[in-house]
Write a protein that holds these residues in place. Structure first.
Motif, PDB file in Angstrom:
ATOM      1  N   GLY A 144     -58.006  37.733 -67.096  1.00  0.00           N
ATOM      2  CA  GLY A 144     -58.941  36.505 -67.583  1.00  0.00           C
ATOM      3  C   GLY A 144     -58.749  35.368 -66.579  1.00  0.00           C
ATOM      4  O   GLY A 144     -59.250  34.115 -66.985  1.00  0.00           O
ATOM      5  N   PHE A 145     -58.180  35.662 -65.654  1.00  0.00           N
ATOM      6  CA  PHE A 145     -57.640  34.418 -64.772  1.00  0.00           C
ATOM      7  C   PHE A 145     -58.828  34.015 -63.906  1.00  0.00           C
ATOM      8  O   PHE A 145     -59.240  34.763 -62.974  1.00  0.00           O
ATOM      9  CB  PHE A 145     -56.468  34.690 -63.793  1.00  0.00           C
ATOM     10  CG  PHE A 145     -56.045  33.545 -63.038  1.00  0.00           C
ATOM     11  CD1 PHE A 145     -55.006  32.724 -63.734  1.00  0.00           C
ATOM     12  CD2 PHE A 145     -56.050  33.099 -61.693  1.00  0.00           C
ATOM     13  CE1 PHE A 145     -54.396  31.737 -62.793  1.00  0.00           C
ATOM     14  CE2 PHE A 145     -55.803  31.910 -61.057  1.00  0.00           C
ATOM     15  CZ  PHE A 145     -54.748  31.467 -61.806  1.00  0.00           C
ATOM     16  N   GLY A 146     -59.424  32.865 -64.101  1.00  0.00           N
ATOM     17  CA  GLY A 146     -60.636  32.278 -63.629  1.00  0.00           C
ATOM     18  C   GLY A 146     -60.863  30.710 -63.501  1.00  0.00           C
ATOM     19  O   GLY A 146     -59.731  30.337 -62.999  1.00  0.00           O
ATOM     20  N   ALA A 147     -62.093  30.225 -62.955  1.00  0.00           N
ATOM     21  CA  ALA A 147     -62.091  29.007 -62.572  1.00  0.00           C
ATOM     22  C   ALA A 147     -61.212  27.994 -63.581  1.00  0.00           C
ATOM     23  O   ALA A 147     -60.622  27.069 -63.008  1.00  0.00           O
ATOM     24  CB  ALA A 147     -63.540  28.479 -62.542  1.00  0.00           C
ATOM     25  N   GLU A 148     -61.395  28.016 -64.834  1.00  0.00           N
ATOM     26  CA  GLU A 148     -60.755  27.080 -65.869  1.00  0.00           C
ATOM     27  C   GLU A 148     -59.039  27.103 -65.695  1.00  0.00           C
ATOM     28  O   GLU A 148     -58.340  26.319 -65.803  1.00  0.00           O
ATOM     29  CB  GLU A 148     -61.134  27.520 -67.299  1.00  0.00           C
ATOM     30  CG  GLU A 148     -62.322  27.065 -67.566  1.00  0.00           C
ATOM     31  CD  GLU A 148     -62.909  27.318 -69.029  1.00  0.00           C
ATOM     32  OE1 GLU A 148     -61.744  27.738 -69.738  1.00  0.00           O
ATOM     33  OE2 GLU A 148     -63.863  27.358 -69.251  1.00  0.00           O
ATOM     34  N   GLU A 149     -58.586  28.649 -65.255  1.00  0.00           N
ATOM     35  CA  GLU A 149     -57.306  28.727 -65.427  1.00  0.00           C
ATOM     36  C   GLU A 149     -56.819  28.127 -64.069  1.00  0.00           C
ATOM     37  O   GLU A 149     -55.492  27.867 -63.850  1.00  0.00           O
ATOM     38  CB  GLU A 149     -56.918  30.361 -65.547  1.00  0.00           C
ATOM     39  CG  GLU A 149     -56.960  30.823 -66.821  1.00  0.00           C
ATOM     40  CD  GLU A 149     -58.370  30.874 -67.268  1.00  0.00           C
ATOM     41  OE1 GLU A 149     -58.725  30.945 -68.599  1.00  0.00           O
ATOM     42  OE2 GLU A 149     -59.528  31.153 -66.387  1.00  0.00           O
ATOM     43  N   VAL A 150     -57.471  28.314 -63.036  1.00  0.00           N
ATOM     44  CA  VAL A 150     -57.263  27.607 -61.520  1.00  0.00           C
ATOM     45  C   VAL A 150     -56.726  26.287 -61.859  1.00  0.00           C
ATOM     46  O   VAL A 150     -56.349  25.593 -61.204  1.00  0.00           O
ATOM     47  CB  VAL A 150     -58.282  28.157 -60.629  1.00  0.00           C
ATOM     48  CG1 VAL A 150     -57.986  27.313 -59.218  1.00  0.00           C
ATOM     49  CG2 VAL A 150     -58.111  29.490 -60.272  1.00  0.00           C
ATOM     50  N   ALA A 151     -57.999  25.461 -62.586  1.00  0.00           N
ATOM     51  CA  ALA A 151     -57.902  24.138 -62.854  1.00  0.00           C
ATOM     52  C   ALA A 151     -56.538  23.788 -63.637  1.00  0.00           C
ATOM     53  O   ALA A 151     -56.043  22.687 -63.277  1.00  0.00           O
ATOM     54  CB  ALA A 151     -59.158  23.608 -63.299  1.00  0.00           C
ATOM     55  N   GLU A 152     -56.345  24.550 -64.721  1.00  0.00           N
ATOM     56  CA  GLU A 152     -55.253  24.219 -65.507  1.00  0.00           C
ATOM     57  C   GLU A 152     -53.929  24.472 -64.857  1.00  0.00           C
ATOM     58  O   GLU A 152     -53.134  23.610 -64.935  1.00  0.00           O
ATOM     59  CB  GLU A 152     -55.129  25.053 -66.541  1.00  0.00           C
ATOM     60  CG  GLU A 152     -53.887  25.072 -67.684  1.00  0.00           C
ATOM     61  CD  GLU A 152     -53.908  26.003 -68.687  1.00  0.00           C
ATOM     62  OE1 GLU A 152     -52.731  26.117 -69.222  1.00  0.00           O
ATOM     63  OE2 GLU A 152     -54.979  26.883 -68.816  1.00  0.00           O
ATOM     64  N   LEU A 153     -53.992  25.460 -63.737  1.00  0.00           N
ATOM     65  CA  LEU A 153     -52.740  25.610 -63.262  1.00  0.00           C
ATOM     66  C   LEU A 153     -52.354  24.391 -62.093  1.00  0.00           C
ATOM     67  O   LEU A 153     -51.321  24.041 -61.804  1.00  0.00           O
ATOM     68  CB  LEU A 153     -52.690  27.062 -62.352  1.00  0.00           C
ATOM     69  CG  LEU A 153     -51.552  27.528 -61.900  1.00  0.00           C
ATOM     70  CD1 LEU A 153     -50.256  27.616 -62.805  1.00  0.00           C
ATOM     71  CD2 LEU A 153     -51.667  29.021 -61.259  1.00  0.00           C
ATOM     72  N   SER A 154     -53.622  24.019 -61.426  1.00  0.00           N
ATOM     73  CA  SER A 154     -53.548  22.864 -60.735  1.00  0.00           C
ATOM     74  C   SER A 154     -53.010  21.727 -61.341  1.00  0.00           C
ATOM     75  O   SER A 154     -52.179  20.902 -60.751  1.00  0.00           O
ATOM     76  CB  SER A 154     -54.945  22.596 -59.974  1.00  0.00           C
ATOM     77  OG  SER A 154     -54.948  21.560 -59.029  1.00  0.00           O
ATOM     78  N   THR A 155     -53.445  21.454 -62.384  1.00  0.00           N
ATOM     79  CA  THR A 155     -52.666  20.031 -63.166  1.00  0.00           C
ATOM     80  C   THR A 155     -51.502  20.429 -63.490  1.00  0.00           C
ATOM     81  O   THR A 155     -50.664  19.258 -63.395  1.00  0.00           O
ATOM     82  CB  THR A 155     -53.557  20.074 -64.478  1.00  0.00           C
ATOM     83  OG1 THR A 155     -54.976  19.771 -64.256  1.00  0.00           O
ATOM     84  CG2 THR A 155     -53.251  18.932 -65.572  1.00  0.00           C
TER      85      THR A 155
END
Length: 483
Positions: free
Chosen positions: A93-104
């Motif tokens: 389920g690793f997608g755009a939202e998770e990319v953004a969360e991880l970046s934060t």
């Protein structure tokens, strides 16, 4: 005198202008993320920064599951099927939202792998695994996760993107070799007229060479390790001294579909990467040679390019159909090799037990392979637009009867060995007849008739033409084009 008020001035950094870097959507700095993105987009799922982070999550999750299954520590529970599925869903389920969360998270940790650890830890409580948060990243250094994540990404990029693109190009090339297997063509060695061949046989040479490189790349090992801060399992053994940690690690690496590297410093040595990039670069260089040859055949009219409807060949010369596919491929193969050569040479070195040169270097793997994939795409498209100009090739061959000098002097040698007299110095006789001058069919036949050859040999040479003097070229073309 020039009116300075009307003269143009170059743009400078202090002049007000639109900041393109602030445009939305973002404007790409490099061509692979801009102009050519569609050709290399499949690599994004394997070698982008987001893909690297997804692979890190994958490795961390699987290490967590593996430790539980191995009962590597006291108190580890049996994970339920639902819990394992939930853990693996973090990856799928690793997608755009998770990319953004991880970046934060990374903005706070200022450490990419530590951010992945926290990212996973946040998701354990809903799975009933909150008490196992310390198991995430257990006994690992960042390179334990990174080396495996890169190995998985590189393997998948090569096997799922690069190799299919290379095979598609090879299939197109093999089809051309088959189509032109019996098209006789004047060879040129050192740029000069030489023994005839067939166009298909010359293309098949590249098919054979490229096939060998593909087989090498198909058999590539992708190595991985998970052995701690300096490769000694020190933390592992201190925490659980009764566990055979090298064996636990080997089994884990192999569950990822990788080959276990049993002895390293802090980093996996990256030798397999250097081996792989050398093979891809060699493939690129052979393909570059093909592009140069095809371009040259186009320039002398041996190939006609099939015009693409609506396409412009030249901005000012309407008649032109430029061989841009092969020129584009040449440039991209050169850029690819510059990167792959640099990676292959730098990744095998690390100061003492660890430095971070590989961290920056490996982020360019996608770019190196991307330029190769772009080149393959262009070659494939270019080959589809080629038509063999048999009449031009035939006319070129028919204008060079002197190339039969090799055949005649070789038959003379054979006849002399068989006992026919008067055939002294055959090479020198043909050199006198043919060097530096054009010789037509009539002059060659007069010469053959004057030699006193056996009737069978004389008839064989009398009926020989440059178009028929191709030996086993057609058979070789078919055999080695795989058709």
């Amino acid at each position: 005198m020039t009116d300075s008020s009307s003269a143009s001035t170059p743009l400078s950094s202090d002049q007000p202008r639109v900041r393109l870097a602030e445009a939305e959507p973002a404007i790409a700095l490099g061509p692979l993320d801009g102009r050519y993105r569609s050709a290399v987009a499949p690599l994004i799922d394997h070698l982008s920064e987001a893909a690297l982070n997804r692979n890190r999550v994958h490795v961390e999750v699987e290490w967590f599951v593996h430790l539980c299954r191995e009962r590597a520590l006291e108190g580890l529970p049996d994970l339920t099927d639902e819990q394992i599925a939930g853990l693996r869903a973090i990856v799928t389920g690793f997608g755009a939202e998770e990319v953004a969360e991880l970046s934060t998270i990374e903005a706070e940790t200022v450490h990419d792998v530590k951010a992945v650890e926290y990212f996973i830890a946040r998701r354990l409580e809903p799975l009933g695994l909150g008490e196992l948060t310390p198991l995430v990243h257990f006994a690992c250094t960042s390179e334990d996760i990174n080396n495996l994540s890169y190995a998985v990404g590189i393997r998948d990029a090569v096997e799922q993107v690069w190799l299919p693109a290379a095979r598609t190009t090879l299939e197109q090339l093999a089809a051309l070799a088959e189509r032109a297997a019996e098209v006789p063509m004047l060879s040129r060695t050192h740029g000069q007229p030489a023994t005839p061949t067939t166009l298909g046989k010359e293309i098949a040479v590249f098919v054979h060479r490229l096939s060998r490189q593909i087989r090498r790349i198909e058999s590539q090992e992708y190595l991985g390790k998970i052995n701690g801060a300096t490769g000694t399992y020190a933390a592992h053994r201190t925490a659980a001294p009764g566990v055979d940690w090298p064996e636990v690690s080997r089994r884990f690496v192999e569950t990822l579909g990788l080959t276990f590297n049993p002895l390293t410093t802090q980093i996996e040595s990256h030798d397999f990467q250097a081996e792989l990039y050398a093979d891809v670069a060699r493939f690129n260089r052979i393909l570059h040679g093909l592009c140069v040859d095809i371009w040259s055949y186009i320039s002398i009219g041996f190939f006609r390019q099939i015009p693409v409807a609506g396409a412009t060949g030249s901005s000012t010369m309407p008649h032109k159909v430029n061989p841009i596919r092969f020129e584009n491929a040449e440039a991209n193969l050169e850029v690819s090799n510059a990167l792959l050569d640099a990676l292959g040479s730098t990744l095998v070195e690390s100061r003492w037990q660890r430095d971070l040169t590989d961290s920056s270097g490996q982020r360019n793997i996608g770019t190196g392979l991307g330029h190769s994939v772009l080149a393959l795409t262009n070659v494939t498209k270019g080959l589809k637009q080629l038509d063999v100009a048999e009449e031009t090739i035939a006319a070129d061959l028919d204008a060079n009867w002197e190339v039969l000098g090799e055949a005649i002097q070789t038959v003379m040698r054979a006849e002399a060995i068989a006992g026919t007299e008067g055939l002294d110095n055959p090479y020198e006789q043909l050199k006198e007849l043919t060097r530096g001058r054009r010789v037509d069919a009539e002059k060659l036949q007069e010469f053959v008739a004057s030699l006193g050859l056996s009737a069978e040999a004389a008839d064989r040479l009398k009926n020989l033409t440059p178009a028929e003097y191709t030996g086993l070229a057609a058979e070789l073309a078919r055999e080695f084009s795989g058709r």
